[in-house]
Design an enzyme around this catalytic site. Structure first.
Site, PDB file in Angstrom:
ATOM      1  N   SER A 147       0.850  -1.194   0.000  1.00 28.36           N
ATOM      2  CA  SER A 147       0.000   0.000   0.000  1.00 28.36           C
ATOM      3  C   SER A 147       0.881   1.237   0.000  1.00 28.36           C
ATOM      4  CB  SER A 147      -0.888   0.024   1.243  1.00 28.36           C
ATOM      5  OG  SER A 147      -1.499   1.285   1.383  1.00 28.36           O
ATOM      6  N   TYR A 162      -1.066  -1.027  10.175  1.00 31.90           N
ATOM      7  CA  TYR A 162      -1.264  -1.343   8.752  1.00 31.90           C
ATOM      8  C   TYR A 162      -0.023  -0.952   7.944  1.00 31.90           C
ATOM      9  CZ  TYR A 162      -3.676  -1.263   4.176  1.00 31.90           C
ATOM     10  OH  TYR A 162      -4.058  -1.476   2.872  1.00 31.90           O
TER      11      TYR A 162
HETATM   12  P1  NAD Z   1     -11.777  -5.796   0.813  1.00 22.61           P
HETATM   13  O1  NAD Z   1     -12.089  -5.615   2.266  1.00 22.61           O
HETATM   14  O2  NAD Z   1     -12.843  -5.534  -0.184  1.00 22.61           O
HETATM   15  O3  NAD Z   1     -11.174  -7.239   0.563  1.00 22.61           O
HETATM   16  C1  NAD Z   1     -10.339  -7.888   1.489  1.00 22.61           C
HETATM   17  C2  NAD Z   1     -10.605  -9.373   1.387  1.00 22.61           C
HETATM   18  O4  NAD Z   1      -9.716 -10.063   2.265  1.00 22.61           O
HETATM   19  C3  NAD Z   1     -12.045  -9.759   1.787  1.00 22.61           C
HETATM   20  O5  NAD Z   1     -12.591 -10.594   0.807  1.00 22.61           O
HETATM   21  C4  NAD Z   1     -11.841 -10.477   3.122  1.00 22.61           C
HETATM   22  O6  NAD Z   1     -12.826 -11.460   3.392  1.00 22.61           O
HETATM   23  C5  NAD Z   1     -10.461 -11.076   2.922  1.00 22.61           C
HETATM   24  N1  NAD Z   1      -9.812 -11.397   4.204  1.00 22.61           N
HETATM   25  C6  NAD Z   1      -9.707 -10.610   5.292  1.00 22.61           C
HETATM   26  N2  NAD Z   1      -9.080 -11.265   6.281  1.00 22.61           N
HETATM   27  C7  NAD Z   1      -8.783 -12.491   5.812  1.00 22.61           C
HETATM   28  C8  NAD Z   1      -8.151 -13.627   6.370  1.00 22.61           C
HETATM   29  N3  NAD Z   1      -7.683 -13.617   7.624  1.00 22.61           N
HETATM   30  N4  NAD Z   1      -8.009 -14.732   5.603  1.00 22.61           N
HETATM   31  C9  NAD Z   1      -8.497 -14.767   4.337  1.00 22.61           C
HETATM   32  N5  NAD Z   1      -9.097 -13.715   3.751  1.00 22.61           N
HETATM   33  C10 NAD Z   1      -9.251 -12.595   4.487  1.00 22.61           C
HETATM   34  O7  NAD Z   1     -10.520  -4.834   0.547  1.00 22.61           O
HETATM   35  P2  NAD Z   1      -9.782  -4.388  -0.811  1.00 22.61           P
HETATM   36  O8  NAD Z   1      -9.828  -2.915  -0.825  1.00 22.61           O
HETATM   37  O9  NAD Z   1     -10.236  -5.155  -1.970  1.00 22.61           O
HETATM   38  O10 NAD Z   1      -8.277  -4.792  -0.433  1.00 22.61           O
HETATM   39  C11 NAD Z   1      -7.560  -5.849  -1.073  1.00 22.61           C
HETATM   40  C12 NAD Z   1      -6.085  -5.680  -0.711  1.00 22.61           C
HETATM   41  O11 NAD Z   1      -5.607  -4.451  -1.251  1.00 22.61           O
HETATM   42  C13 NAD Z   1      -5.825  -5.618   0.798  1.00 22.61           C
HETATM   43  O12 NAD Z   1      -4.618  -6.315   1.077  1.00 22.61           O
HETATM   44  C14 NAD Z   1      -5.642  -4.140   1.046  1.00 22.61           C
HETATM   45  O13 NAD Z   1      -4.866  -3.887   2.204  1.00 22.61           O
HETATM   46  C15 NAD Z   1      -4.955  -3.712  -0.230  1.00 22.61           C
HETATM   47  N6  NAD Z   1      -5.071  -2.276  -0.507  1.00 22.61           N
HETATM   48  C16 NAD Z   1      -6.295  -1.695  -0.661  1.00 22.61           C
HETATM   49  C17 NAD Z   1      -6.363  -0.339  -0.900  1.00 22.61           C
HETATM   50  C18 NAD Z   1      -7.685   0.375  -1.062  1.00 22.61           C
HETATM   51  O14 NAD Z   1      -7.687   1.617  -1.044  1.00 22.61           O
HETATM   52  N7  NAD Z   1      -8.804  -0.320  -1.236  1.00 22.61           N
HETATM   53  C19 NAD Z   1      -5.195   0.427  -0.997  1.00 22.61           C
HETATM   54  C20 NAD Z   1      -3.976  -0.201  -0.821  1.00 22.61           C
HETATM   55  C21 NAD Z   1      -3.914  -1.563  -0.585  1.00 22.61           C
END
Ligand code: NAD
Length: 256
Positions: A147, A162
């Site tokens: 991130s 985080y």
């Molecule tokens: P999201 O919450 O929509 O998806 C996260 C997924 O991870 C969910 O399906 C959840 O059920 C699953 N998950 C959570 N804990 C888990 C566990 N212990 N075991 C298995 N699965 C688990 O979020 P997103 O925005 O799609 O994020 C996806 C990735 O991208 C994450 O790693 C997040 O940190 C990263 N990210 C997101 C953003 C953003 O702005 N959305 C920015 C930078 C990085």
């Protein structure tokens, strides 16, 4: 160069069950381009439903299994099932993750451990299990979601726990890239800026999106598809000379 990719490769994605998440968008994007898809997410039936929909929509093979990435033996069991159901696993995308807005002076030990456990140790569990298979085949692609928070010390929604976990993902990516290169495996990270999903405390209002976009140099925040396209490149056979890299998909939020 002779191809080491099988005719019909499989990509495994963790965290691909969330309906508006980056994982599900990426799974669809890759299936549309011919990848067979394995899904690992917390809930077994949600993971299976996502996989069934993908298989029906794109005519690829897909299978879903529930596992908590914090649990190494559950991850290994889930991976075994995916391998028995799907063609050769060539790529892994680590997307499972949680946000954490607790201020540093207030973050509890439990919250710290939860966030490091899912966002960093979980990535390690799935990466190592996948790499064991890839090393046997002499080819593999691993991409993990870091991130911009790792690079800028937060500043979007989540805070220290985080940022620390996501910075750890970059260190793990580089170390794994160094050790796994000899086996034909590349390991890379993607550092997105704010992407329009529900991870930052629920759906984003237009006002929050506008404020987040103001920090970057483009006039919008990211869409899941922006990240999916980057994943698609990094797991392609043609990206075989790119490893240990962190690709920013952040609208110019962090330039260095
Ligand atoms: P999201 O919450 O929509 O998806 C996260 C997924 O991870 C969910 O399906 C959840 O059920 C699953 N998950 C959570 N804990 C888990 C566990 N212990 N075991 C298995 N699965 C688990 O979020 P997103 O925005 O799609 O994020 C996806 C990735 O991208 C994450 O790693 C997040 O940190 C990263 N990210 C997101 C953003 C953003 O702005 N959305 C920015 C930078 C990085």
């Amino acid at each position: 160069m002779t191809s080491r990719y099988p005719q019909s490769p499989t990509v495994v994605l963790t965290g691909a069950a969330s309906p508006r998440g980056i994982g599900q968008a990426t799974a669809n994007y890759l299936a549309e381009r011919g990848w067979n898809v394995g899904v690992i997410d917390l809930d077994d039936s949600e993971s299976k439903t996502v996989a069934q929909t993908i298989a029906a929509t794109y005519g690829v093979k897909a299978f879903g299994v529930g596992a908590d990435v914090v649990d190494d033996s559950a991850v290994r069991a889930a991976f075994d099932v995916l391998e028995s159901e799907l063609p050769q696993v060539v790529a892994l995308v680590n997307l499972a993750g949680v946000s954490s807005p607790d201020p540093y002076l207030e973050v509890s030990t439990e919250e710290w451990d939860r966030v490091i456990g899912i966002n960093l140790t979980g990535v390690h569990h799935v990466t190592r299990r996948a790499a064991q298979t890839m090393a046997r085949h002499g080819v593999g692609r691993i991409v993990s979601l870091s991130s911009v928070s790792a690079q800028r010390g937060g500043g979007t929604y989540s805070k220290a726990a985080y940022s620390a976990a996501k910075a750890g993902v970059i260190g793990l990516t580089r170390a794994a890239a160094r050790e796994l290169g000899a086996f034909g495996i590349t390991v890379n990270a993607i550092a997105p800026g704010p992407i329009d999903t529900d991870i930052m405390g629920g759906p984003l209002t237009e006002e929050r999106k506008r404020r987040m976009a103001a920090d970057g140099v483009l006039d919008r925040i990211g869409e899941p598809r922006d990240v999916a396209a980057a994943v698609s490149y990094l797991i392609s056979e043609d990206a075989g000379f790119v490893t240990g890299h962190t690709l920013n998909v952040d609208g110019g939020l962090y330039m260095h």
